[in-house]
Design a protein around this motif. Structure first.
Motif, mmCIF file in Angstrom:
data_model
loop_
_atom_site.group_PDB
_atom_site.id
_atom_site.type_symbol
_atom_site.label_atom_id
_atom_site.label_comp_id
_atom_site.label_asym_id
_atom_site.label_seq_id
_atom_site.Cartn_x
_atom_site.Cartn_y
_atom_site.Cartn_z
ATOM 1 N N ASP A 147 -61.113 -21.548 20.883
ATOM 2 C CA ASP A 147 -60.049 -20.991 20.068
ATOM 3 C C ASP A 147 -59.203 -22.071 19.430
ATOM 4 N N VAL A 157 -52.340 -11.398 21.803
ATOM 5 C CA VAL A 157 -52.849 -11.441 23.169
ATOM 6 C C VAL A 157 -51.972 -10.532 24.018
ATOM 7 N N GLU A 210 -44.526 -13.361 22.368
ATOM 8 C CA GLU A 210 -45.834 -13.667 21.776
ATOM 9 C C GLU A 210 -46.100 -12.795 20.558
ATOM 10 N N GLN A 216 -53.945 -8.703 29.166
ATOM 11 C CA GLN A 216 -55.052 -9.629 28.931
ATOM 12 C C GLN A 216 -54.683 -11.046 29.341
ATOM 13 N N ALA A 217 -53.456 -11.455 29.020
ATOM 14 C CA ALA A 217 -53.010 -12.805 29.384
ATOM 15 C C ALA A 217 -52.957 -12.974 30.901
ATOM 16 N N PHE A 269 -54.998 -23.417 28.947
ATOM 17 C CA PHE A 269 -55.391 -22.052 28.611
ATOM 18 C C PHE A 269 -55.747 -21.843 27.139
ATOM 19 N N ILE A 299 -56.300 -13.879 32.596
ATOM 20 C CA ILE A 299 -56.923 -15.182 32.365
ATOM 21 C C ILE A 299 -56.899 -15.976 33.669
ATOM 22 N N ALA A 337 -48.431 -16.428 24.474
ATOM 23 C CA ALA A 337 -48.308 -15.299 25.393
ATOM 24 C C ALA A 337 -48.018 -15.784 26.807
ATOM 25 N N ILE A 338 -48.736 -16.824 27.239
ATOM 26 C CA ILE A 338 -48.579 -17.300 28.612
ATOM 27 C C ILE A 338 -47.231 -17.978 28.801
ATOM 28 N N ARG A 396 -54.594 -20.405 21.499
ATOM 29 C CA ARG A 396 -54.533 -18.984 21.148
ATOM 30 C C ARG A 396 -53.749 -18.202 22.193
ATOM 31 N N ASN A 397 -53.877 -18.601 23.457
ATOM 32 C CA ASN A 397 -53.228 -17.874 24.544
ATOM 33 C C ASN A 397 -51.872 -18.452 24.935
ATOM 34 N N SER A 398 -51.545 -19.646 24.437
ATOM 35 C CA SER A 398 -50.393 -20.367 24.984
ATOM 36 C C SER A 398 -49.071 -19.650 24.739
#
Length: 421
Positions: free
Chosen positions: A208, A225, A76, A229-230, A353, A233, A360-361, A356-358
């Motif tokens: 986001d 991210v 990420e 933090q990830a 999710f 979620i 990292a996840i 913005r978070n994808s």
């Protein structure tokens, strides 16, 4: 009239870029699958040439797995800084260098050394490519792309077989695949400007998504991210367990299906081997088929239907009947059921999710996938040595239940979030 003409021209340009980049990504997925079966196909000869025990193959695969897990977790941050195109090109270049290095290795420690960049490159490109496709392309392409990976993984044993039968040796197989990766690396380097010109397709609904829609379609830029933090979620823990369960199920089935059929069911070894290969063929063919209706059915239904189908196959595999037909059919059905699960979990991540978070996840999901596929087969091996091979369907069944429970809990969480939003 001029405005309509300009808009039409822009649309045509975007369509051309979209199609060209998609073709490159398809080739990349085939190429990424090519090295994955080489060690298994060549190791019976490789370990003799290198003068090491057969079991030493596990050392190499563990080094590769460790590298993929580490680079997946770091993907990420790296992708946001450099962009998906750059990360993909550099990562494929690392695997190309590693494969060429494998071909020149005359000792086991050299293989271990080259396994480090191989693993690091494989994990980074897997996470970057999967997130890019999840954000920018429809579900059908995610299924077909992963089918292309299976196609590549199915081709490489034939490359190794030809190299060994022709007298060229196992190193020539690695050299051929490595040179193919080198060519792909140059193609990816040339394509880097295209990665930022394909518009995201993720439906709006996350704040986001609106914020990021302007300039980060290539995966570059945006707010980092952090891993912690990830993980906080809501729902991330659920999808990680579901993904780990699926990958553990698939890798365990691939490794132990033949042994179970022969040792517990008394199936002829040649017949068992043929049907075990049909499990992989079922996965690959199932993904090609799933692509035709994935967009209409939706990711949630694909995941649910996949796990249920695997469950049916596992039940057939376990039935205590005199005929072997049901067990063999169960293995093929389980492969078909596995087909849509991996692509659908990845493709649903930006929707569940947010874009913005994808990245990292998905990076964490790749780490979970490699963890499951690395440790579940030896875990079952140790378990079966204690309890007996009859526990094989039971082990798979428990993983199916775990995957279904976690994915359904995630679905309920997403529905509640949509109702509140």
């Amino acid at each position: 009239m001029l405005r309509r003409g300009a808009a039409s021209s822009r649309k045509a340009t975007h369509t051309a870029v979209y199609s060209l980049l998609l073709a490159i990504i398809y080739i990349a997925f085939i190429s990424l699958g090519l090295p994955d079966s080489l060690i298994g196909a060549g190791w019976p000869v490789m370990h003799q040439d290198l003068g090491v025990p057969v079991a030493f193959a596990g050392i190499i695969t563990m080094i590769i797995a460790g590298g993929t897990i580490l680079s997946s977790l770091a993907s990420e941050r790296v992708t946001r800084r450099f962009g998906a195109g750059v990360v993909t090109a550099v990562s494929v270049g690392m695997t190309a260098a590693a494969l060429v290095g494998f071909s020149a290795s005359g000792s086991f420690w050299m293989l271990c050394l080259w396994a480090i960049p191989y693993g690091l490159g494989a994990g980074a490109v897997d996470a970057a490519l999967n997130n890019y496709v999840a954000v920018h392309y429809a579900a059908r392409h995610m299924n077909w792309l992963h089918a292309c990976w299976g196609l590549g993984a199915s081709i490489s044993p034939f490359v190794m077989s030809y190299a060994l039968s022709s007298g060229a040796g196992w190193s020539s197989a690695y050299l051929v695949i490595g040179l193919i990766q080198v060519v792909l690396t140059f193609a990816l380097l040339i394509s880097i400007p295209l990665w930022g010109k394909v518009n995201p397709i993720v439906p709006s609904g996350h704040a986001d998504d609106v914020e990021d829609a302007g300039g980060h379609s290539s995966g570059r830029g945006g707010t980092h991210v952090p891993l912690a933090q990830a993980l906080r979620i809501p729902g991330v823990g659920l999808v990680l367990i579901a993904f780990l369960a699926y990958c553990a199920l698939e890798s365990t089935a691939i490794l132990w299906a033949t042994t179970y059929l022969v040792a517990d069911r008394g199936v002829d070894p040649a017949t068992a081997a043929a049907f075990a290969s049909l499990f992989l063929i079922g996965v690959t063919a199932g993904r090609f088929l799933a692509g035709f209706f994935a967009d209409r059915v939706g990711d949630q239904q694909m995941i649910r239907g996949g796990f249920v189908t695997v469950g049916v196959g596992v039940v057939l595999l376990a039935l205590p009947v005199d005929t072997d037909v049901l067990a063999l059919a169960g293995l093929v059905i389980a492969g078909l059921g596995c087909a849509p699960i991996y692509p659908a979990i990845i493709h649903s991540t930006p929707v569940n999710f947010g874009r913005r978070n994808s990245q990292a996840i998905i990076g964490i999901q790749m780490a979970a996938a490699y963890t499951g596929s690395t440790f579940a087969p030896p875990l079952f091996g140790a378990l079966s040595a204690w309890t007996g091979m009859w526990t094989f369907p039971l082990f798979l069944g428990l993983l199916v239940v775990l995957g279904v429970v976690m994915s359904e809990r995630l679905n309920r969480l997403v529905r509640r979030r949509e109702l509140v939003g």
